[in-house]
Design an enzyme around this catalytic site. Structure first.
Site, PDB file in Angstrom:
ATOM      1  N   GLY A   1       0.778  -1.242   0.000  1.00 29.00           N
ATOM      2  CA  GLY A   1       0.000   0.000   0.000  1.00 29.00           C
ATOM      3  C   GLY A   1       0.804   1.285   0.000  1.00 29.00           C
ATOM      4  O   GLY A   1       0.384   2.279   0.591  1.00 29.00           O
ATOM      5  N   THR A   2       1.937   1.318  -0.707  1.00 26.50           N
ATOM      6  CA  THR A   2       2.659   2.597  -0.745  1.00 26.50           C
ATOM      7  C   THR A   2       1.914   3.623  -1.608  1.00 26.50           C
ATOM      8  O   THR A   2       1.915   4.815  -1.288  1.00 26.50           O
ATOM      9  CB  THR A   2       4.118   2.449  -1.248  1.00 26.50           C
ATOM     10  OG1 THR A   2       4.122   2.051  -2.609  1.00 26.50           O
ATOM     11  CG2 THR A   2       4.905   1.473  -0.398  1.00 26.50           C
ATOM     12  N   ASN A   3       1.276   3.184  -2.679  1.00 30.16           N
ATOM     13  CA  ASN A   3       0.466   4.133  -3.460  1.00 30.16           C
ATOM     14  C   ASN A   3      -0.731   4.604  -2.639  1.00 30.16           C
ATOM     15  O   ASN A   3      -1.107   5.781  -2.706  1.00 30.16           O
ATOM     16  CB  ASN A   3       0.008   3.494  -4.773  1.00 30.16           C
ATOM     17  CG  ASN A   3       1.076   3.578  -5.837  1.00 30.16           C
ATOM     18  OD1 ASN A   3       1.381   4.663  -6.329  1.00 30.16           O
ATOM     19  ND2 ASN A   3       1.682   2.446  -6.171  1.00 30.16           N
TER      20      ASN A   3
ATOM     21  N   MET B   1      -4.649  -6.861  -6.745  1.00 28.03           N
ATOM     22  CA  MET B   1      -4.210  -7.882  -7.686  1.00 28.03           C
ATOM     23  C   MET B   1      -5.314  -8.915  -7.960  1.00 28.03           C
ATOM     24  O   MET B   1      -5.101 -10.117  -7.826  1.00 28.03           O
ATOM     25  CB  MET B   1      -2.926  -8.550  -7.174  1.00 28.03           C
ATOM     26  CG  MET B   1      -1.790  -7.562  -6.917  1.00 28.03           C
ATOM     27  SD  MET B   1      -1.501  -6.392  -8.259  1.00 28.03           S
ATOM     28  CE  MET B   1      -0.126  -7.170  -9.073  1.00 28.03           C
TER      29      MET B   1
ATOM     30  N   ILE C   1      -8.193  -9.836 -11.080  1.00 26.71           N
ATOM     31  CA  ILE C   1      -8.754  -9.498 -12.389  1.00 26.71           C
ATOM     32  C   ILE C   1     -10.251  -9.279 -12.196  1.00 26.71           C
ATOM     33  O   ILE C   1     -10.933 -10.098 -11.574  1.00 26.71           O
ATOM     34  CB  ILE C   1      -8.465 -10.623 -13.403  1.00 26.71           C
ATOM     35  CG1 ILE C   1      -6.972 -10.633 -13.695  1.00 26.71           C
ATOM     36  CG2 ILE C   1      -9.281 -10.429 -14.681  1.00 26.71           C
ATOM     37  CD1 ILE C   1      -6.507 -11.772 -14.562  1.00 26.71           C
ATOM     38  N   LEU C   2     -10.740  -8.135 -12.688  1.00 28.49           N
ATOM     39  CA  LEU C   2     -12.142  -7.787 -12.459  1.00 28.49           C
ATOM     40  C   LEU C   2     -13.017  -8.293 -13.597  1.00 28.49           C
ATOM     41  O   LEU C   2     -12.592  -8.327 -14.758  1.00 28.49           O
ATOM     42  CB  LEU C   2     -12.284  -6.269 -12.335  1.00 28.49           C
ATOM     43  CG  LEU C   2     -11.478  -5.628 -11.209  1.00 28.49           C
ATOM     44  CD1 LEU C   2     -11.713  -4.118 -11.188  1.00 28.49           C
ATOM     45  CD2 LEU C   2     -11.813  -6.244  -9.858  1.00 28.49           C
TER      46      LEU C   2
ATOM     47  N   ASN D   1      -6.984   3.082 -11.996  1.00 28.17           N
ATOM     48  CA  ASN D   1      -5.962   2.091 -11.626  1.00 28.17           C
ATOM     49  C   ASN D   1      -4.590   2.661 -11.941  1.00 28.17           C
ATOM     50  O   ASN D   1      -4.443   3.482 -12.845  1.00 28.17           O
ATOM     51  CB  ASN D   1      -6.176   0.813 -12.449  1.00 28.17           C
ATOM     52  CG  ASN D   1      -5.139  -0.258 -12.139  1.00 28.17           C
ATOM     53  OD1 ASN D   1      -4.859  -0.553 -10.974  1.00 28.17           O
ATOM     54  ND2 ASN D   1      -4.546  -0.834 -13.172  1.00 28.17           N
TER      55      ASN D   1
ATOM     56  N   HIS E   1      -0.735   1.405 -13.051  1.00 29.37           N
ATOM     57  CA  HIS E   1      -0.005   0.255 -13.595  1.00 29.37           C
ATOM     58  C   HIS E   1       1.461   0.654 -13.772  1.00 29.37           C
ATOM     59  O   HIS E   1       1.747   1.743 -14.282  1.00 29.37           O
ATOM     60  CB  HIS E   1      -0.608  -0.145 -14.948  1.00 29.37           C
ATOM     61  CG  HIS E   1       0.072  -1.336 -15.535  1.00 29.37           C
ATOM     62  ND1 HIS E   1      -0.091  -2.606 -15.012  1.00 29.37           N
ATOM     63  CD2 HIS E   1       0.944  -1.462 -16.564  1.00 29.37           C
ATOM     64  CE1 HIS E   1       0.657  -3.451 -15.712  1.00 29.37           C
ATOM     65  NE2 HIS E   1       1.288  -2.785 -16.655  1.00 29.37           N
TER      66      HIS E   1
ATOM     67  N   ASP F   1      -5.631  -3.823 -17.599  1.00 26.33           N
ATOM     68  CA  ASP F   1      -4.611  -2.786 -17.839  1.00 26.33           C
ATOM     69  C   ASP F   1      -4.902  -2.003 -19.122  1.00 26.33           C
ATOM     70  O   ASP F   1      -4.015  -1.737 -19.943  1.00 26.33           O
ATOM     71  CB  ASP F   1      -3.194  -3.396 -17.879  1.00 26.33           C
ATOM     72  CG  ASP F   1      -2.825  -4.044 -16.550  1.00 26.33           C
ATOM     73  OD1 ASP F   1      -3.300  -3.551 -15.519  1.00 26.33           O
ATOM     74  OD2 ASP F   1      -2.086  -5.031 -16.554  1.00 26.33           O
TER      75      ASP F   1
END
Ligand code: GAR
Length: 216
Positions: free
Chosen positions: A14-16, A93, A95-96, A110, A112, A148
């Site tokens: 969780g750095t972002n 992580m 896939i939706l 998102n 990437h 992505d």
């Protein structure tokens, strides 16, 4: 000014997420972080979010026996419970399926770790080095049904050095991620970001009032 209630979805450190939370501590920032949700109960970022005093939730994907839609219905319900208006995926992580993507169409973004559309998927830094690209970087984009993919909001670039390893390159790109993600969320939450086909614009088209969508 009403600030858009935003959820950050994470799977790991969780750095972002922390970069977005820090930016949103400024009362003038157009988004407030109202929820951090993880699909992994052991995600380190959950502890960090709690330290910031932010509500957290876990929807453990392993509880759904591979039923992606049932998992996503639960995520969607948690977002609704918290009256969320915008969703920022930050190292989430999973896939939706079209269910969640359509439910949050134009309201989910998102980050990437590559200059899309190059290097979709995993191991982006290893592949950038293998391919010998001279510029690498990160992209914030709206989420669409393809992985992505989706209209690009902001990109940040770094040079690839002869001495780079995947680790040194990843660290330099991560620093860029922490700079561009708050900028992108600001543009989306303020309503300045406008989607027009594959292209996102922000502000005037005279080059002067327009917001910069590249870094540096
Ligand atoms: C970040 O580098 C992010 O760009 C990447 O996962 C990392 C999460 O780090 N996301 C993807 O690869 C999604 N396709 P963080 O938990 O420290 O923010």
């Amino acid at each position: 000014m009403s600030r858009r209630r935003t959820a950050i979805l994470i799977s790991g450190r969780g750095t972002n997420m922390s970069a977005l939370i820090s930016a949103a501590m400024d009362p003038g920032f157009p988004a407030e972080i109202a929820l951090v949700l993880s699909n992994r109960p052991d995600a380190k970022g959950l502890e960090r979010a709690a330290e910031f005093g932010i509500a957290t939730a876990v929807v453990d994907h392993t509880d759904f026996a591979g039923d992606r839609q049932a998992f996503e219905r639960q995520v969607d319900a948690a977002l609704k419970d918290h009256r969320i208006e915008l969703v920022a995926l930050a190292g989430f992580m999973r896939i939706l399926t079209p269910f969640l993507v359509n439910a949050w169409s134009n309201r989910m973004i998102n980050i990437h770790p590559a200059l899309l559309p190059a290097f979709k998927g995993l191991a982006t830094h290893e592949r950038a080095l293998e391919e010998g690209v001279k510029l690498h970087g990160a992209t914030v984009h709206y989420v669409s049904a393809e992985m992505d993919d989706g209209p690009i909001i902001v990109q940040g670039a770094v040079p690839v050095l002869d001495t780079d390893t995947p680790e040194t390159l990843a660290a330099r790109v991560l620093d860029v991620e922490h700079r561009i993600y708050p900028k992108a969320l600001e543009l989306v939450a303020s309503g300045k970001a406008r989607i027009s086909g594959a292209r996102v614009t922000a502000g005037g088209n005279d080059g002067e009032t327009a917001e910069p969508l590249i870094w540096p």
